[in-house]
Design a protein around this motif. Structure first.
Motif, PDB file in Angstrom:
ATOM      1  N   GLN A   1       0.829  -1.206   0.000  1.00  0.00           N
ATOM      2  CA  GLN A   1       0.000   0.000   0.000  1.00  0.00           C
ATOM      3  C   GLN A   1       0.867   1.262   0.000  1.00  0.00           C
ATOM      4  N   PRO A   2       1.576   1.538  -1.106  1.00  0.00           N
ATOM      5  CA  PRO A   2       2.310   2.796  -1.156  1.00  0.00           C
ATOM      6  C   PRO A   2       1.350   3.980  -1.099  1.00  0.00           C
ATOM      7  N   VAL A   3       1.590   4.859  -0.152  1.00  0.00           N
ATOM      8  CA  VAL A   3       0.714   6.027  -0.021  1.00  0.00           C
ATOM      9  C   VAL A   3       1.097   7.032  -1.093  1.00  0.00           C
ATOM     10  N   ARG A   4       0.115   7.429  -1.875  1.00  0.00           N
ATOM     11  CA  ARG A   4       0.352   8.355  -2.985  1.00  0.00           C
ATOM     12  C   ARG A   4       0.005   9.797  -2.594  1.00  0.00           C
ATOM     13  N   THR A   5      -1.081   9.933  -1.809  1.00  0.00           N
ATOM     14  CA  THR A   5      -1.583  11.275  -1.487  1.00  0.00           C
ATOM     15  C   THR A   5      -1.891  11.372  -0.008  1.00  0.00           C
ATOM     16  N   LEU A   6      -1.577  12.506   0.577  1.00  0.00           N
ATOM     17  CA  LEU A   6      -1.953  12.744   1.970  1.00  0.00           C
ATOM     18  C   LEU A   6      -2.626  14.108   2.056  1.00  0.00           C
ATOM     19  N   GLU A   7      -3.936  14.059   2.262  1.00  0.00           N
ATOM     20  CA  GLU A   7      -4.673  15.309   2.496  1.00  0.00           C
ATOM     21  C   GLU A   7      -4.631  15.588   3.983  1.00  0.00           C
ATOM     22  N   TRP A   8      -4.554  16.847   4.353  1.00  0.00           N
ATOM     23  CA  TRP A   8      -4.485  17.161   5.772  1.00  0.00           C
ATOM     24  C   TRP A   8      -5.096  18.528   6.054  1.00  0.00           C
ATOM     25  N   SER A   9      -5.534  18.671   7.289  1.00  0.00           N
ATOM     26  CA  SER A   9      -6.101  19.947   7.699  1.00  0.00           C
ATOM     27  C   SER A   9      -5.588  20.269   9.089  1.00  0.00           C
ATOM     28  N   ASP A  10      -5.168  21.488   9.266  1.00  0.00           N
ATOM     29  CA  ASP A  10      -4.618  21.910  10.557  1.00  0.00           C
ATOM     30  C   ASP A  10      -5.456  23.063  11.087  1.00  0.00           C
ATOM     31  N   PRO A  11      -6.406  22.769  11.978  1.00  0.00           N
ATOM     32  CA  PRO A  11      -7.316  23.823  12.439  1.00  0.00           C
ATOM     33  C   PRO A  11      -6.601  24.967  13.153  1.00  0.00           C
ATOM     34  N   SER A  12      -5.384  24.734  13.669  1.00  0.00           N
ATOM     35  CA  SER A  12      -4.701  25.825  14.386  1.00  0.00           C
ATOM     36  C   SER A  12      -4.272  26.927  13.418  1.00  0.00           C
ATOM     37  N   THR A  13      -4.205  26.633  12.133  1.00  0.00           N
ATOM     38  CA  THR A  13      -3.827  27.680  11.176  1.00  0.00           C
ATOM     39  C   THR A  13      -4.997  28.059  10.269  1.00  0.00           C
ATOM     40  N   GLY A  14      -6.130  27.444  10.469  1.00  0.00           N
ATOM     41  CA  GLY A  14      -7.275  27.769   9.613  1.00  0.00           C
ATOM     42  C   GLY A  14      -8.558  27.434  10.341  1.00  0.00           C
TER      43      GLY A  14
END
Ligand SMILES: Cc1cc2nc3c(=O)[nH]c(=O)nc-3n(C[C@H](O)[C@H](O)[C@H](O)COP(=O)(O)OP(=O)(O)OC[C@H]3O[C@@H](n4cnc5c(N)ncnc54)[C@H](O)[C@@H]3O)c2cc1C
Length: 461
Positions: free
Chosen positions: A233-246
């Motif tokens: 399972q090679p990871v191709r994409t990593l979506e992320w959200s950081d509420p401390s900056t948005g």
């Protein structure tokens, strides 16, 4: 496309990733470990080649590696000492083979004095370095902007002394040419093992092995995770959200060719040279983009030669051998526990490794065995099993043993290496202080990333 949700997703099932996953589980968090390869272990790989069990990747355990030793003990694995009875061998600039005992190899009295003086100076400098933050030393910038080779040549014009001092952190450890990394990087390598003297002491740094192979560490850790380890399972994409900056909630979503894993945190548990194989959405911050381009893998070929019997022992040799003038710059008895056959392991590093890969496989084998024969005599030319570990061709590693900064990179970026980016944490031997570039460092980094996530998760309620 399979879709699952966990508290933490971990990318990489090496020693770092499997350690972190176990810690997180123990703290009550759910995990998924996504591994690109069809096996667990990363740079730990114990395999049988032509009937011989070989440690294709990492294998040795040294007395200072407490995190690794604790894990080995906790997993119920046994260790044994590397065979080291008898004389060692050194090949000097004249191409002559010399036998010796003890730590100091046979060089002239003047060269011996120079080596001893510079070793004491290095030990004193290393004692001032905190391996967890070498960039904090008041002279970090100065020491990070002179190459290891140039600094040594400022200390003495004795070429044999320089070559022997240089190769301990060069060919033997960072596996890069000594003009390609800094004095500070070299001091970090030594500080991570306690001292420069420890690093050059083969009896210390190459002390013990695990019966049955070191890959059992990540394999047994992964077994405890059961179905939460996903291979191929090679990871191709990593979506992320950081509420401390948005705004919005914190999340990470990893996508492979077959799976999507949603979690609150991610750990990137692999070498930083491979971070750019993943598309981050949004992109990682500028600092990370820049920093990761100043880190590269060293390169070394680990050569395994198995013989019907450990013939060198019959002539009183321990098989411990080294020479900065030889293609195989160091070699050891690597006979497996309880094995009647004898195994030698040797290393061909950096530019020498580049050079022999321009040859055919047959020519390369001949050159390498010829070099081994300079240490052990003509019998070394006829192994029954011969194998070269070539991690440079491994897509999910791309070199050996590990990654280090280029000139000036360590003091410039080092402090940011382990700093999480929002929900994304980092763990790998190549980021470690103590145990840097070793399995011990991978385990330490796995523990650290897991404890940071547990603390953050508690703070978030
Ligand atoms: C030839 C050799 C000899 C060595 N000798 C020793 C030794 O004697 N003693 C010692 O202590 N250390 C030794 N080392 C170093 C040691 O093996 C490593 O430092 C350690 O194993 C690294 O562990 P890690 O978990 O940090 O990274 P890795 O073992 O590299 O694990 C990272 C994992 O992440 C996976 N991965 C990468 N990208 C992705 C992606 N996009 N998606 C999913 N998975 C991904 C990889 O496939 C890999 O399995 C040696 C290394 C080599 C190569």
């Amino acid at each position: 496309m399979t879709e699952i949700t966990r508290d933490v997703l971990i990318i990489g099932a090496g020693a770092a990733g499997t350690t972190a996953a176990n810690d997180l589980r123990r703290a009550g968090l759910s995990v998924a470990v996504l591994e690109a390869r069809d096996r667990v272990g990363g740079r730990l790989w114990t395999d049988v080649i032509d009937g011989a069990m070989l440690e294709i990747g990492g294998q040795w355990v040294s007395p200072d590696q407490d995190a690794l030793k604790d894990t080995i003990e906790e997993l119920g694995l046994e260790t044994y000492s590397r065979y080291r009875d008898g004389d060692s061998v050194y090949v000097g600039p004249d191409g002559q083979t010399h036998r010796f005992t003890g730590e100091m190899f046979p060089v002239s009295a003047e060269t011996e004095k120079v080596i001893a003086e510079i070793t004491s100076l290095l030990d004193a400098m290393v004692a001032e370095i905190d391996p967890d933050q070498p960039w904090a030393h008041p002279r970090a910038q100065e020491w990070d902007t002179i190459t290891w080779d140039a600094w040594l040549r400022q200390q003495t014009d004795d070429d044999e002394a320089v070559r022997n001092l240089a190769f301990a952190t060069g060919s033997a450890m960072l596996t890069k040419p000594t003009h390609a990394f800094s004095l500070l990087q070299s001091l970090l390598m030594a500080a991570s093992a306690g001292s420069y003297s420890n690093l050059v002491d083969a009896d210390f740094i190459l002390d013990k092995r695990v019966v049955g192979g070191l890959q059992q560490v990540p394999v047994l850790l992964a077994e405890r995770l059961g179905d939460d380890v996903f291979l191929n399972q090679p990871v191709r994409t990593l979506e992320w959200s950081d509420p401390s900056t948005g705004s919005g909630t914190q999340f990470v979503i990893a996508t492979t060719d077959e799976m999507t894993v949603k979690a609150r945190y991610a750990i990137l548990a692999f070498a930083p040279v491979l971070y750019n194989r993943i598309s981050f959405v949004p992109a990682l911050p500028r600092r990370q983009h820049q920093m990761h381009q100043h880190i590269s893998m060293g390169f070394v070929i680990k050569v395994h030669a198995v013989y019907e019997r450990p013939f060198w022992r019959e002539s009183g040799l321990s098989a411990t051998a080294f020479s900065p003038y030889e293609l195989v710059h160091e070699a050891y008895d690597n006979t497996n526990h309880g094995d009647d056959r004898g195994t030698l392991v040797g290393f061909v590093s950096d530019q020498n490794a580049d050079d022999v890969f321009t040859l055919t496989a047959e020519e390369r084998k001949e050159r390498i065995l010829e070099s081994l024969s300079h240490y052990y005599g003509p019998e070394a030319k006829n192994p029954v099993v011969y194998y070269e570990s070539d991690w440079g061709t491994e897509e999910w590693t791309r070199g050996a043993y590990a990654a280090s900064f280029d000139m000036g990179g360590l003091h410039r970026y080092g402090a940011d290496l382990r700093t999480p980016v929002g929900p994304i944490h980092f763990a790998c031997s190549d980021l470690a202080g103590a145990g840097y570039q070793h399995v011990d460092g991978a385990i330490r980094m796995g523990h650290l990333a897991a404890s940071n996530i547990v603390a953050s998760s508690r703070d978030a309620g």
